[in-house]
Design a protein around this motif. Structure first.
Motif: not given
Length: 326
Positions: A4-33
């Motif tokens: 249970r703790k391992w899954l929770a930690g993995a979920l938090l890590s994935a969430t953090g990576l997604c948020a970081a990815g969204e921030r990085a995308f917001a700071q760069t030109d979207p290649v598909d626009y």
């Protein structure tokens, strides 16, 4: 570590990576626009001066973007209908607004219960052009502002025409500085104002120079002065109103492209870069000279302060003219 703790930690890590990815995308030109056609909504009638300018910038913007940019005319309510459509549109960069000073700086002081707030709901992508307004009279009318003042003083009820808040306020400022009296007659378009000035049904009108100069040169009406601080490059023979009877007069209009306020900065940056390129082109300078306008590029980081200053200028102008929201 429990499962249970391992899954929770993995979920938090994935969430953090997604948020970081969204921030990085917001700071760069979207290649598909952009991946599809872009609409430029213009609150002006097809064929008018502002529409001609919109189509010029739309065509060049489409070339740089690699996708068509089409102008969609939605005239009415002094540009408010077009502005409302874009303010409420999906903020994805595919619906943009071509609008003037009135939309961004003055309409809020002249219209009650607007269904949008231009400062809150729209984000200016880039400024494009600057222009003046012309004081016009019938071809057989007064030859100078002084003659116009004498003519108005001798009438029981003088009338003037304007097609929106910007030109109405410009006319009221002229009345105040020139110390003349005339009753306002509202029109939907500058073409309507020019028609009735030419026919002698109005004593004078104030319209954007882009629309009026061609008709003046065709002998359909007579320009007495321009509202800018300096004479226009396209028509240096026309004096400023400050020179000829309205001391202290200075009023310019400007055009800008905007997007819904929530449009990602990466998209706004890309659009701004394209517009800055277009504004700086020699071809644009030459075209605008024929359209009685001038290139006007405000650096993107200075746009909010510029709009704030313009808003305050128009607020004071409208207040001093005694105009109230309708």
């Amino acid at each position: 570590m429990s499962r249970r703790k391992w899954l929770a930690g993995a979920l938090l890590s994935a969430t953090g990576l997604c948020a970081a990815g969204e921030r990085a995308f917001a700071q760069t030109d979207p290649v598909d626009y952009p991946t599809r056609q872009i609409e430029l909504i213009a609150g002006y009638a097809a064929g008018g001066g502002m529409d001609v300018l919109a189509r010029y910038f739309a065509e060049r913007l489409g070339t740089l973007a690699g996708k068509p940019v089409i102008v969609v005319n939605k005239a009415g309510a002094n540009g408010n209908l077009a502005a409302q459509e874009v303010a409420q549109a999906r903020p994805d960069g595919y619906k943009l607004l071509w609008a003037a000073t009135s939309t961004y700086a003055s309409n809020q002081f002249l219209y009650k219960d607007l269904p949008f707030d231009a400062r809150r709901d729209l984000k200016i992508v880039a400024t494009a052009t600057e222009y003046g307004f012309l004081l016009i009279v019938p071809t057989e009318g007064p030859a100078t502002v002084e003659q116009l003042k004498k003519s108005l003083a001798g009438k029981a009820k003088a009338v003037y025409g304007a097609s929106g808040s910007t030109t109405m306020a410009a006319a009221e400022l002229f009345k105040s500085l020139a110390r003349v009296k005339a009753t306002y007659v509202a029109y939907k378009t500058s073409q309507d104002v020019m028609r009735d000035v030419s026919a002698g049904e109005l004593d004078f009108g104030i319209v954007d120079a882009t629309a009026a100069l061609a008709r003046a040169r065709q002998g359909q009406l007579k320009p007495l002065g321009v509202t800018m601080k300096r004479r226009m490059n396209a028509a240096p023979e026309i004096p400023t109103l400050d020179e000829v009877g309205a001391k202290g007069y200075e009023l310019n209009g400007w055009m800008a492209i905007s997007a819904p306020a929530a449009t990602p900065s990466a998209i706004v940056d890309r659009l701004n870069g394209w517009m800055q390129t277009i504004v700086g082109m020699n071809e644009t300078k030459a075209f605008l000279a024929t359209a009685v306008a001038e290139p006007f590029g405000v650096p993107r980081d200075q746009i909010p302060a510029f709009v704030d200053a313009q808003t305050e200028k128009w607020r004071k102008l409208i207040q001093d003219a005694g105009l109230t929201p309708q």
